[in-house]
Design an enzyme around this catalytic site. Structure first.
Site, PDB file in Angstrom:
ATOM      1  N   CYS A 384       0.814  -1.083   0.051  1.00 38.44           N
ATOM      2  CA  CYS A 384      -0.013  -0.077  -0.063  1.00 38.44           C
ATOM      3  C   CYS A 384       0.874   1.225   0.022  1.00 38.44           C
ATOM      4  CB  CYS A 384      -0.867  -0.065   1.111  1.00 38.44           C
ATOM      5  SG  CYS A 384      -2.434   0.869   0.792  1.00 38.44           S
ATOM      6  N   HIS A 510      -3.777  -5.173   0.251  1.00 38.14           N
ATOM      7  CA  HIS A 510      -3.081  -5.430   1.445  1.00 38.14           C
ATOM      8  C   HIS A 510      -3.342  -7.146   1.365  1.00 38.14           C
ATOM      9  CE1 HIS A 510      -2.789  -1.922   4.065  1.00 38.14           C
ATOM     10  NE2 HIS A 510      -3.677  -1.366   3.078  1.00 38.14           N
ATOM     11  N   GLU A 512      -1.583  -9.031   3.323  1.00 35.55           N
ATOM     12  CA  GLU A 512      -1.474  -9.836   4.711  1.00 35.55           C
ATOM     13  C   GLU A 512      -3.007 -10.199   5.124  1.00 35.55           C
ATOM     14  OE1 GLU A 512      -1.063  -6.377   3.684  1.00 35.55           O
ATOM     15  OE2 GLU A 512      -1.711  -5.118   5.286  1.00 35.55           O
TER      16      GLU A 512
END
Ligand code: GLN
Length: 537
Positions: A384, A510, A512
């Protein structure tokens, strides 16, 4: 009417006892016994969602596929259960009041005085049952945030009391998580705080069915009996929860203590089949017995509070296990990175991850870290804001666009290589107005990301306002940074890579958030692989 059963998890004595991990661990065991389970978190604060909270206040803001900005516990739920959550899985007091007040304005309670009981408690009960009413779940576990006795959690406890009464025996149960502290001077474990906290719960009309007691020392049978007697539960319903080496041990520890069996018996659900923990244990085995070790730098501005980057550090653990590699994280504050300190601060790293973030604090340090990774062939992963910094660094130092920047950081920059999306330009409200949730991305073959995903179409979660400025795309690509992932509908750049570098990937989304124990995220897996190769050089 369906047969969904409800398990409530409350907390007593102190905060931070790990209600989320206990809820997720119980859910995991039930899931691996063949039940469909989901977990919900009720947060007693007045923000509509944690999206407007500083990470220092509340840790990471976790984002779901449907674009909800949620509590970080939802990340644990997804990582443990390997199934997606949604807005319905996280409700705050702000959201409850907002919907009650909206209804009041529409005249839905016309003629009535709108009150905490029954209107707020009815709305809470409705929110709890939304997930159950989908018919998708045998069991819904609802974690009540905060600590019993807090003024702000009272309406939630009252809603639990009413639901227990309405749904009847064997359809609901309450697990109360407490602390049994060890007094070193007395050489004893102390039960009084638990007794008091259970009393407090009972004053609100709720009796716990099961006590889970966090403790640093083994809780003896005598103490269990004492806790049972004074808290009005059976001895086998007192479950000890000792400090664990890793949160991923907790499901096995709870299995050993019999938490899942006690829960199923009380809900009158079959408990003969043992949970299938083979895949989980295979992950654990590799996680705990690494054959290699790498060190990656995590560059961010909230590094003092590691919870701010929870999903990233958990994704490292998942990816590390895949490669039987211990991933040591060097926490690096972006504000401490200056040209003179960089070589010393980043020396010896096998990989560099530049983290997400907002605002201009520390961004020059992030840009300098990207440059160091790029020029020294160290695997680089930008997420990001980290991806945006990579584009700025490349524009300044490779294309020679002096002063290139994001318009978030410098409005009048001569080279706005990162700029606000058209549809964001008129938005003034802060809450829930970013580009949020799952968006598609088309991937170019012959790229590092294609190697990772092994697919040309992916969907990943977003949380940002600014974008790669397509007016610079041609120049940037001609200079060697390639947009290898693009949103097929809007043409927005999602991924950049530098193919001449061993592993240099920046993603606007993102990744993650989607890494789980059973499905480590492919980009984290390949980033750690690249770090491992770097470490062998
Ligand atoms: N601040 C940047 C934006 O809004 C990046 C956001 C992030 O890293 N989550 O676009």
């Amino acid at each position: 009417m369906n047969n969904t059963k409800y398990v409530f998890v409350t907390g007593g004595v102190t905060s931070s006892l790990g209600k989320g991990i206990i809820a997720a661990s119980l859910a995991k065991l039930l899931q691996e016994r063949g039940y469909s389970v989901t977990i919900q978190k009720l947060d007693p604060y007045i923000n509509i969602d944690p999206g407007t909270l500083n990470p220092y206040e509340h840790g990471e803001c976790y984002v779901t596929d449907d674009g909800a900005e949620t509590d970080l516990d939802l990340g644990h739920y997804e990582r443990f259960l390997n199934i997606p959550t949604s807005q319905a899985n996280n409700v705050t007091t702000g959201r409850i009041y907002q919907s009650v007040i909206d209804k009041e304005r529409k005249g839905e309670f016309l003629g009535k005085t709108v009150q905490v009981i029954p209107h707020i408690t009815d709305e809470i009960k409705h929110r709890i049952q939304i997930l159950g009413n989908t018919g998708d779940y045998d069991i819904v576990i609802t974690e009540i945030g905060g600590t019993v006795g807090d003024i702000e959690s009272l309406p939630y406890i009252e809603a639990v009391r009413q639901l227990e009464w309405e749904l009847g025996e064997h359809n609901t149960l309450v697990i109360h998580l407490t602390l049994v502290p060890y007094l070193a001077a007395a050489g004893e474990l102390k039960t009084k705080p638990t007794q008091h906290s259970v009393k407090m719960l009972m004053q609100s009309g709720v009796s716990p069915d099961i006590l889970v007691c966090r403790s640093e020392h083994e809780i003896s049978d005598d103490i269990k009996r004492k806790l049972a007697l004074f808290c009005n539960v059976k001895k086998q319903d007192v479950i000890q929860s000792l400090d664990a080496e890793t949160i991923y041990d907790v499901p096995n520890l709870m299995l050993k203590e019999g938490l899942d069996k006690v829960v199923l018996d009380k809900l009158k659900l079959p408990s003969d089949a043992l949970p299938h923990m083979e895949k989980w244990n295979n992950f654990l085995q590799k996680h705990k017995n690494p054959k290699n070790c790498v060190e990656v730098g995590l560059i961010g501005k909230y590094v003092e509070l590691h919870d701010s980057y929870k999903s990233i550090t958990e994704a490292f653990i998942h990816a590390g296990s895949t490669h039987e590699t211990k991933v040591n994280v060097r926490w690096i504050h972006s504000e401490e990175l200056q040209p003179e300190t960089i070589p010393e601060k980043l020396k010896g790293l096998n990989g560099i991850l530049v983290a997400p973030g907002f605002g201009d604090r520390g961004i020059e340090g992030k840009i300098a870290a990207v440059q160091y990774a790029r020029e020294n062939n160290i695997p680089f992963f930008g997420i990001c804001l980290g991806m945006q910094m990579a584009v700025i660094e490349y524009s300044r130092n490779v294309l020679g666009l002096a002063g290139a920047n994001s318009t978030e950081m410098k409005k009048g920059t001569p080279h706005p290589v990162i700029s606000l999306m058209e549809e964001q330009k008129d938005i003034t409200n802060k809450g829930g107005t970013m580009r949020l949730g799952a968006w598609d991305c088309e991937i170019k073959e012959n790229s590092k990301v294609f190697d990772a995903y092994n697919s040309t179409m992916i969907s990943e979660r977003h949380r940002h306002r600014y974008e790669f400025n397509n007016e610079y795309k041609e120049q940037i690509e001609a200079a060697g940074m390639i947009a290898t992932g693009v949103n097929p509908k809007t043409g927005l750049v999602e991924i950049v890579e530098v193919p001449s570098h061993p592993w240099f990937v920046g993603v606007q989304y993102h990744p993650e958030y989607k890494s789980t124990v059973l499905n480590p995220h492919p980009l984290f897996v390949n980033f750690i692989k690249a770090a491992l190769e770097q470490s062998k050089k």
